[in-house]
Design a protein around this motif. Structure first.
Motif, short mmCIF file in Angstrom:
data_model
loop_
_atom_site.label_atom_id
_atom_site.label_comp_id
_atom_site.label_asym_id
_atom_site.label_seq_id
_atom_site.Cartn_x
_atom_site.Cartn_y
_atom_site.Cartn_z
N PRO A 267 -45.08 -78.85 -108.55
CA PRO A 267 -46.67 -78.23 -108.68
C PRO A 267 -46.31 -77.33 -109.70
N GLU A 268 -48.09 -77.48 -109.86
CA GLU A 268 -48.35 -76.12 -111.29
C GLU A 268 -49.03 -75.63 -110.99
N ILE A 269 -48.78 -73.66 -111.32
CA ILE A 269 -49.48 -72.82 -110.30
C ILE A 269 -50.08 -72.00 -111.55
N ARG A 270 -51.15 -71.36 -111.06
CA ARG A 270 -51.64 -70.82 -112.42
C ARG A 270 -52.61 -69.63 -111.67
N VAL A 271 -51.78 -68.19 -112.22
CA VAL A 271 -53.16 -67.28 -111.70
C VAL A 271 -54.47 -67.31 -112.75
N LEU A 272 -55.97 -67.33 -112.39
CA LEU A 272 -56.19 -67.69 -112.61
C LEU A 272 -58.34 -66.55 -112.85
N SER A 273 -58.12 -65.63 -114.13
CA SER A 273 -59.35 -64.88 -113.84
C SER A 273 -60.65 -65.74 -114.40
N MET A 274 -62.14 -64.99 -114.28
CA MET A 274 -62.97 -65.40 -114.99
C MET A 274 -62.66 -66.13 -115.96
N SER A 275 -62.39 -65.65 -116.94
CA SER A 275 -62.39 -65.71 -118.57
C SER A 275 -61.54 -67.23 -118.47
N PHE A 276 -60.64 -67.40 -117.63
CA PHE A 276 -60.18 -68.68 -117.63
C PHE A 276 -61.10 -69.70 -117.11
N LEU B 116 -53.07 -57.06 -93.69
CA LEU B 116 -51.74 -56.50 -93.80
C LEU B 116 -50.25 -57.02 -94.90
N LEU B 117 -52.09 -58.25 -95.97
CA LEU B 117 -51.01 -58.99 -96.24
C LEU B 117 -50.66 -58.37 -97.57
N PRO B 118 -50.07 -58.23 -99.03
CA PRO B 118 -50.15 -57.79 -99.63
C PRO B 118 -50.91 -58.43 -101.46
N ASN B 119 -51.71 -57.58 -102.24
CA ASN B 119 -52.24 -58.65 -103.15
C ASN B 119 -52.69 -59.60 -102.25
N PRO B 120 -54.00 -59.83 -101.43
CA PRO B 120 -54.39 -60.43 -101.29
C PRO B 120 -55.15 -61.45 -102.13
N SER B 121 -55.74 -60.78 -102.86
CA SER B 121 -57.10 -61.90 -103.48
C SER B 121 -56.51 -61.79 -104.91
N PHE B 122 -55.18 -61.34 -105.03
CA PHE B 122 -54.19 -61.82 -105.84
C PHE B 122 -55.04 -60.85 -107.47
N GLU B 123 -55.62 -60.00 -107.13
CA GLU B 123 -56.18 -59.46 -107.88
C GLU B 123 -54.96 -58.33 -108.98
N GLY B 124 -53.79 -58.38 -107.97
CA GLY B 124 -52.66 -57.25 -109.74
C GLY B 124 -52.07 -58.15 -109.99
N GLY B 125 -50.89 -57.70 -110.74
CA GLY B 125 -50.52 -59.04 -111.83
C GLY B 125 -49.46 -60.30 -111.66
N HIS B 126 -48.85 -60.66 -112.19
CA HIS B 126 -48.38 -62.66 -111.86
C HIS B 126 -46.67 -62.41 -112.82
N TYR B 127 -45.80 -63.22 -112.45
CA TYR B 127 -45.36 -63.32 -113.00
C TYR B 127 -44.45 -65.14 -112.86
N LEU B 128 -43.91 -65.63 -113.91
CA LEU B 128 -42.61 -66.69 -113.45
C LEU B 128 -41.97 -67.12 -112.39
N GLN B 129 -41.83 -67.73 -111.83
CA GLN B 129 -40.94 -67.91 -110.92
C GLN B 129 -40.07 -68.85 -111.26
N ASN B 130 -38.74 -68.27 -111.68
CA ASN B 130 -37.43 -68.90 -111.89
C ASN B 130 -37.66 -69.13 -113.47
N ASN B 131 -38.58 -68.27 -114.06
CA ASN B 131 -39.26 -68.37 -115.76
C ASN B 131 -39.72 -70.07 -116.12
N VAL B 132 -40.20 -70.39 -115.06
CA VAL B 132 -40.88 -71.44 -115.50
C VAL B 132 -42.23 -71.71 -115.27
N ALA B 133 -42.83 -72.08 -117.06
CA ALA B 133 -43.74 -71.51 -117.27
C ALA B 133 -44.64 -71.86 -115.98
#
Length: 329
Positions: A187-196, A140-157
């Motif tokens: 903290p720092e938070i990143r969405v990382l793909s295999m290429s990284f 029931l979770l949205p985007n549970p494997s984080f394969e969708g897009g990403h964004y900067l919360q509060n425009n914080v890099a």
């Protein structure tokens, strides 16, 4: 033919002169000059000076001077349209993946530590025991494997969140020491793909698909949560979160050395006001936490996972992927 007075007089004078010429051999009587003079004077006195009509030169009427055509107003200079921004256009760090879509939901602001989410039980709380072989429904979770897009919360890099998810974190004294570095930092938070990620790390940190989320801080204590909202009907649910605890006190020749304190790195699950409490990590390996809970009424519930590094060691880090929330059938 109408003869003007002046012309007539002039004609008489010519006749008199002609007659005098015919008698040129005779001495002219003395009265003649007088008569001639008199006649001349008479002519001068009696002949009116003709009034000549003034010569009026035709003056060409100037054509009306047309006002010079107004100079055309130059078109306004066109301001170049900026490139359509994406959510990743804001100071995206070097390791930010670029192969994912970047549709941005409205991020929730970081909650103050005092009121952020559910009460976190002490680290001694034990995870609930799940009955063997439960029958569970769909995820029931949205985007549970984080394969969708990403964004900067509060425009914080440094806060790059997967689509459908948000984060909060604590700042201030940890309560686990009195030194200047014993404070929680962002903290720092990143969405990382295999290429990284190096190929040898794909199997360690990516549990499903091709992307994972990394929550970390170098040389800083951290306490953060990753969460989303779901609409649930009455029933019993199982929340499950796998993660890799990349927590180490030092590194030498590529070898990571875990902290001496078994509670230096911890994790917890929460659903509404329920949760597992803080549970010590198994360092430098994959962990799996589950949380079972029951609700009696339909409601929108906030669920997620929290990570805590008590000390400002060399690295407090967690890779999390392939989360699930399923109803117990």
């Amino acid at each position: 033919m109408k003869v003007l007075p002046f012309t007539r007089t002039l004609f008489i004078l010519i006749l008199l002169v002609a007659g005098a010429a015919c008698r040129s051999e005779e001495p002219a009587p003395t009265a003649e000059p007088t008569l001639l003079a008199t006649a001349t004077e008479v002519a001068a006195m009696s002949l009116p000076t003709p009034t000549l009509a003034p010569i009026v030169e035709a003056t060409a009427t100037d054509e009306p001077t047309d006002s010079p055509p107004a100079s055309p107003t130059p078109p306004p200079s066109v301001t170049p349209r900026p490139a359509t921004p994406t959510r990743d256009a804001t100071a995206t760090p070097e390791e930010t993946p670029t192969d994912a879509a970047t549709d941005t939901p409205t991020p929730a602001p970081t909650l103050p530590p005092a009121t952020a989410g559910p009460t976190r039980p002490p680290a001694t709380a034990a995870p609930p025991t799940l009955l063997p072989d439960p029958v569970l429904g769909e995820n029931l979770l949205p985007n549970p494997s984080f394969e969708g897009g990403h964004y900067l919360q509060n425009n914080v890099a440094e806060l790059q969140l997967p689509e459908g998810w948000r984060a909060d974190y604590q700042e201030g004294p940890t309560g686990f020491g009195g030194q200047a570095w014993d404070v929680y930092v962002r903290p720092e938070i990143r969405v990382l793909s295999m290429s990284f990620l190096p190929p040898q790390e794909h199997g360690l940190y990516i549990f499903d698909g091709s992307q994972t989320v990394k929550i970390f801080k170098d040389a800083g204590a951290v306490s953060a949560r990753l969460m989303t909202d779901v609409d649930l009907q009455p029933g019993t649910y199982v929340l499950e979160v796998p993660f890799f605890a990349d927590v180490f006190e030092s590194i030498s020749n590529g070898q990571k050395f875990a902290p001496n304190d078994p509670n230096a790195g911890e994790a917890m699950l929460f659903a509404g006001n329920t949760g597992t409490g803080w549970i010590a990590n198994a360092y430098n390996t994959r962990n799996v936490l589950t949380h079972t809970f029951t609700i009696d009424t339909a409601q929108r519930l906030t669920v997620g996972v929290g990570f805590r590094g008590r000390y400002a060691i060399q690295n407090n880090g967690w890779f999390v992927d392939n989360l699930s929330l399923r109803r117990w059938q």
